[in-house]
Design a protein around this motif. Structure first.
Motif, PDB file in Angstrom:
ATOM      1  N   SER A 228       0.865  -1.171   0.000  1.00 18.30           N
ATOM      2  CA  SER A 228       0.000   0.000   0.000  1.00 18.30           C
ATOM      3  C   SER A 228       0.908   1.229   0.000  1.00 18.30           C
ATOM      4  O   SER A 228       1.766   1.366   0.872  1.00 18.30           O
ATOM      5  CB  SER A 228      -0.902  -0.006   1.237  1.00 18.30           C
ATOM      6  OG  SER A 228      -1.691   1.168   1.271  1.00 18.30           O
ATOM      7  N   VAL A 229       0.741   2.106  -0.987  1.00 19.42           N
ATOM      8  CA  VAL A 229       1.656   3.219  -1.147  1.00 19.42           C
ATOM      9  C   VAL A 229       0.876   4.486  -1.493  1.00 19.42           C
ATOM     10  O   VAL A 229      -0.126   4.445  -2.200  1.00 19.42           O
ATOM     11  CB  VAL A 229       2.717   2.904  -2.238  1.00 19.42           C
ATOM     12  CG1 VAL A 229       2.065   2.675  -3.590  1.00 19.42           C
ATOM     13  CG2 VAL A 229       3.768   3.995  -2.329  1.00 19.42           C
ATOM     14  N   ARG A 230       1.338   5.615  -0.954  1.00 17.29           N
ATOM     15  CA  ARG A 230       0.768   6.917  -1.306  1.00 17.29           C
ATOM     16  C   ARG A 230       1.815   7.709  -2.067  1.00 17.29           C
ATOM     17  O   ARG A 230       2.952   7.859  -1.598  1.00 17.29           O
ATOM     18  CB  ARG A 230       0.324   7.667  -0.061  1.00 17.29           C
ATOM     19  CG  ARG A 230      -0.370   9.005  -0.363  1.00 17.29           C
ATOM     20  CD  ARG A 230      -0.982   9.602   0.895  1.00 17.29           C
ATOM     21  NE  ARG A 230      -1.499  10.947   0.655  1.00 17.29           N
ATOM     22  CZ  ARG A 230      -2.112  11.687   1.583  1.00 17.29           C
ATOM     23  NH1 ARG A 230      -2.287  11.190   2.805  1.00 17.29           N
ATOM     24  NH2 ARG A 230      -2.547  12.899   1.293  1.00 17.29           N
ATOM     25  N   VAL A 231       1.439   8.193  -3.248  1.00 15.85           N
ATOM     26  CA  VAL A 231       2.386   8.814  -4.167  1.00 15.85           C
ATOM     27  C   VAL A 231       1.837  10.156  -4.634  1.00 15.85           C
ATOM     28  O   VAL A 231       0.642  10.281  -4.927  1.00 15.85           O
ATOM     29  CB  VAL A 231       2.637   7.903  -5.399  1.00 15.85           C
ATOM     30  CG1 VAL A 231       3.559   8.582  -6.393  1.00 15.85           C
ATOM     31  CG2 VAL A 231       3.202   6.556  -4.956  1.00 15.85           C
ATOM     32  N   GLU A 232       2.723  11.148  -4.742  1.00 11.27           N
ATOM     33  CA  GLU A 232       2.338  12.436  -5.305  1.00 11.27           C
ATOM     34  C   GLU A 232       2.648  12.430  -6.796  1.00 11.27           C
ATOM     35  O   GLU A 232       3.800  12.236  -7.207  1.00 11.27           O
ATOM     36  CB  GLU A 232       3.099  13.568  -4.615  1.00 11.27           C
ATOM     37  CG  GLU A 232       2.677  14.951  -5.064  1.00 11.27           C
ATOM     38  CD  GLU A 232       3.410  16.052  -4.327  1.00 11.27           C
ATOM     39  OE1 GLU A 232       3.743  17.068  -4.965  1.00 11.27           O
ATOM     40  OE2 GLU A 232       3.656  15.881  -3.107  1.00 11.27           O
ATOM     41  N   GLY A 233       1.622  12.615  -7.610  1.00 13.22           N
ATOM     42  CA  GLY A 233       1.803  12.587  -9.055  1.00 13.22           C
ATOM     43  C   GLY A 233       0.481  12.339  -9.743  1.00 13.22           C
ATOM     44  O   GLY A 233      -0.532  12.054  -9.086  1.00 13.22           O
ATOM     45  N   GLU A 241       2.058   3.085 -14.905  1.00 21.70           N
ATOM     46  CA  GLU A 241       3.430   2.617 -14.740  1.00 21.70           C
ATOM     47  C   GLU A 241       3.515   1.484 -13.721  1.00 21.70           C
ATOM     48  O   GLU A 241       4.322   0.557 -13.862  1.00 21.70           O
ATOM     49  CB  GLU A 241       4.332   3.780 -14.317  1.00 21.70           C
ATOM     50  CG  GLU A 241       4.549   4.822 -15.400  1.00 21.70           C
ATOM     51  CD  GLU A 241       5.238   4.254 -16.627  1.00 21.70           C
ATOM     52  OE1 GLU A 241       6.192   3.450 -16.465  1.00 21.70           O
ATOM     53  OE2 GLU A 241       4.835   4.601 -17.749  1.00 21.70           O
ATOM     54  N   MET A 242       2.692   1.554 -12.680  1.00 19.78           N
ATOM     55  CA  MET A 242       2.685   0.476 -11.687  1.00 19.78           C
ATOM     56  C   MET A 242       2.288  -0.849 -12.311  1.00 19.78           C
ATOM     57  O   MET A 242       2.832  -1.910 -11.982  1.00 19.78           O
ATOM     58  CB  MET A 242       1.723   0.831 -10.541  1.00 19.78           C
ATOM     59  CG  MET A 242       2.237   1.909  -9.605  1.00 19.78           C
ATOM     60  SD  MET A 242       1.010   2.298  -8.307  1.00 19.78           S
ATOM     61  CE  MET A 242       1.951   3.402  -7.255  1.00 19.78           C
ATOM     62  N   GLY A 260      -2.774  16.495  -4.415  1.00 24.84           N
ATOM     63  CA  GLY A 260      -2.238  15.948  -5.648  1.00 24.84           C
ATOM     64  C   GLY A 260      -1.677  14.552  -5.523  1.00 24.84           C
ATOM     65  O   GLY A 260      -1.100  14.009  -6.476  1.00 24.84           O
ATOM     66  N   SER A 261      -1.852  13.943  -4.363  1.00 16.90           N
ATOM     67  CA  SER A 261      -1.386  12.565  -4.160  1.00 16.90           C
ATOM     68  C   SER A 261      -2.560  11.601  -4.222  1.00 16.90           C
ATOM     69  O   SER A 261      -3.728  12.001  -4.209  1.00 16.90           O
ATOM     70  CB  SER A 261      -0.673  12.435  -2.817  1.00 16.90           C
ATOM     71  OG  SER A 261      -1.599  12.606  -1.744  1.00 16.90           O
ATOM     72  N   TRP A 287       8.213  11.147  -8.906  1.00 16.77           N
ATOM     73  CA  TRP A 287       6.934  11.088  -8.183  1.00 16.77           C
ATOM     74  C   TRP A 287       7.255  10.675  -6.749  1.00 16.77           C
ATOM     75  O   TRP A 287       7.585   9.513  -6.475  1.00 16.77           O
ATOM     76  CB  TRP A 287       5.994  10.062  -8.815  1.00 16.77           C
ATOM     77  CG  TRP A 287       5.527  10.436 -10.206  1.00 16.77           C
ATOM     78  CD1 TRP A 287       5.354  11.687 -10.700  1.00 16.77           C
ATOM     79  CD2 TRP A 287       5.191   9.520 -11.266  1.00 16.77           C
ATOM     80  NE1 TRP A 287       4.904  11.637 -12.008  1.00 16.77           N
ATOM     81  CE2 TRP A 287       4.788  10.316 -12.382  1.00 16.77           C
ATOM     82  CE3 TRP A 287       5.170   8.141 -11.393  1.00 16.77           C
ATOM     83  CZ2 TRP A 287       4.395   9.763 -13.593  1.00 16.77           C
ATOM     84  CZ3 TRP A 287       4.774   7.574 -12.591  1.00 16.77           C
ATOM     85  CH2 TRP A 287       4.390   8.385 -13.684  1.00 16.77           C
ATOM     86  N   PRO A 288       7.183  11.598  -5.790  1.00 22.34           N
ATOM     87  CA  PRO A 288       7.584  11.287  -4.407  1.00 22.34           C
ATOM     88  C   PRO A 288       6.668  10.248  -3.737  1.00 22.34           C
ATOM     89  O   PRO A 288       5.449  10.282  -3.910  1.00 22.34           O
ATOM     90  CB  PRO A 288       7.468  12.633  -3.697  1.00 22.34           C
ATOM     91  CG  PRO A 288       7.413  13.661  -4.782  1.00 22.34           C
ATOM     92  CD  PRO A 288       6.786  13.005  -5.958  1.00 22.34           C
ATOM     93  N   ILE A 289       7.287   9.376  -2.955  1.00 22.08           N
ATOM     94  CA  ILE A 289       6.546   8.447  -2.094  1.00 22.08           C
ATOM     95  C   ILE A 289       6.276   9.145  -0.771  1.00 22.08           C
ATOM     96  O   ILE A 289       7.195   9.588  -0.081  1.00 22.08           O
ATOM     97  CB  ILE A 289       7.347   7.160  -1.838  1.00 22.08           C
ATOM     98  CG1 ILE A 289       7.557   6.390  -3.143  1.00 22.08           C
ATOM     99  CG2 ILE A 289       6.620   6.269  -0.822  1.00 22.08           C
ATOM    100  CD1 ILE A 289       8.430   5.155  -2.971  1.00 22.08           C
ATOM    101  N   LEU A 290       5.009   9.263  -0.399  1.00 22.84           N
ATOM    102  CA  LEU A 290       4.640   9.894   0.861  1.00 22.84           C
ATOM    103  C   LEU A 290       4.478   8.878   1.990  1.00 22.84           C
ATOM    104  O   LEU A 290       4.661   9.205   3.158  1.00 22.84           O
ATOM    105  CB  LEU A 290       3.351  10.703   0.683  1.00 22.84           C
ATOM    106  CG  LEU A 290       3.390  11.791  -0.397  1.00 22.84           C
ATOM    107  CD1 LEU A 290       2.084  12.570  -0.424  1.00 22.84           C
ATOM    108  CD2 LEU A 290       4.569  12.739  -0.174  1.00 22.84           C
ATOM    109  N   SER A 291       4.112   7.660   1.652  1.00 24.19           N
ATOM    110  CA  SER A 291       4.039   6.589   2.659  1.00 24.19           C
ATOM    111  C   SER A 291       4.005   5.254   1.936  1.00 24.19           C
ATOM    112  O   SER A 291       3.592   5.165   0.767  1.00 24.19           O
ATOM    113  CB  SER A 291       2.787   6.728   3.537  1.00 24.19           C
ATOM    114  OG  SER A 291       1.613   6.541   2.779  1.00 24.19           O
TER     115      SER A 291
END
Length: 328
Positions: A228-233, A241-242, A260-261, A287-291
């Motif tokens: 489970s991932v939270r991404v800004e993009g 892409e995933m 925007g995430s 695209w930064p990973i937030l969590s």
């Protein structure tokens, strides 16, 4: 505290319980989980002395239920799926009636007052049971089950037919009772077991197919890996892409946020760890990973996998996933 050895119950040629063995230690809250008709109620009725077994042993505190029925029953409080209430009695009259039936030796007034407090029946003591809501009738049934302060309390589908608030109230009550008693909770509601129980026994077609510590479910489940991932993009581009990552078998957007995430859930094959390729792919696109977390398997997965494994073994195939079957 409870020990079941090779227990069998047959009706003609049909096995309601088919050679099951398990133990419940003192102070445990154990969930007895299975689909309708799996053998849960039959097993509990044998443990409480309502039914005799065809073969095998059921023991409470070292005493065989068939050889010492009265002594064992004094140690057990039982709430069947349909509480055996006398609707024309008040709550207090009913508890006094159960007190006399069980030949309780505790101080009557203090003991019944304590039960009413613990089960949160204050204000209903002098009301007729037939005038109570279903939730309060269920509480009254639980109150009757703990008259005499039995060491073991057994609940059979205790939240069946209750509304969501009543369900939460009864679950909290069972957890509170579990501090001072050994508890067996029979249910087919997966979330109920996970929220209350220390350990889970899964029964299907009269057989124990899994026996696991509740907190170890994800560790003992050998299935697809989850991330489970939270991404800004841009969510559509990120998801696209995933899906291209090697080994991904499932991916979806969970939620999108105002900053925007978005959150994403991915599953990969068991032999694939997505964390590194996911990191490098997101870094490549800035695209930064937030969590990021690994939620693991949920109880529904384990339940289905355990049943699949049992069915697969009977069919001489082996797609099953849940491990650590059998008794403690």
């Amino acid at each position: 505290m409870i020990k079941v050895e090779h227990l069998v119950k047959k009706y003609g040629d049909r096995y309601a319980v088919n050679d099951i063995s398990f133990e419940v230690r003192k102070g445990e809250i154990v969930g007895f989980l299975g689909p309708n008709g799996a053998g849960k109620t039959t097993t509990l009725n044998i443990l409480t002395g309502y039914l005799s077994s065809t073969s095998g042993k059921a023991m409470v505190d070292g005493m065989d239920i068939l050889e010492h029925p009265m002594e064992v029953k004094k140690k057990i409080g039982f709430l069947p799926e349909q509480p055996p209430l006398y609707l024309d009695m008040t709550v207090r009259e009913y508890l006094n009636f159960i007190y006399d039936l069980r030949k309780c030796k505790l101080n009557r007034k203090e003991h019944i007052a304590e039960i009413i407090r613990v089960v949160k029946l204050e204000g209903t003591e002098n009301r007729m049971i037939k005038n109570l809501s279903k939730g309060y009738r269920q509480r009254t049934g639980i109150a009757g089950a703990i008259v005499g302060n039995p060491e073991v309390i057994i609940f059979d589908e205790p939240t069946n037919g209750l509304d969501p608030k009543q369900i939460i109230d009864i679950r909290n009550l069972i957890k509170e009772l579990g501090r001072d008693h050994t508890v067996i909770l029979s249910t087919h509601i997966l979330s109920e077991v996970k929220s209350i129980c220390d350990r889970i026994l899964i029964i299907n077609e009269g057989k124990i197919v899994a026996d696991q510590i509740t907190g170890d479910i994800s560790k003992n489940y050998h299935g697809n890996r989850r991330v489970s991932v939270r991404v800004e993009g841009p969510s559509s581009a990120v998801l696209a892409e995933m899906k291209k990552l090697p080994g991904v078998v499932y991916s979806r957007i969970g939620a999108e946020y105002s900053d925007g995430s978005a959150s994403y859930l991915l599953e990969s094959r068991e032999d694939v760890d997505l964390r590194k390729p996911l990191f490098f792919m997101l870094a490549k696109h800035s695209w930064p990973i937030l969590s990021l977390e690994l939620p693991g398997a949920n109880l529904e997965d384990v339940f289905i996998a355990a049943l699949d494994e049992e069915n697969a073994e009977e069919g001489n195939t082996n797609p099953g996933k849940a491990k650590n079957k059998g008794g403690k």
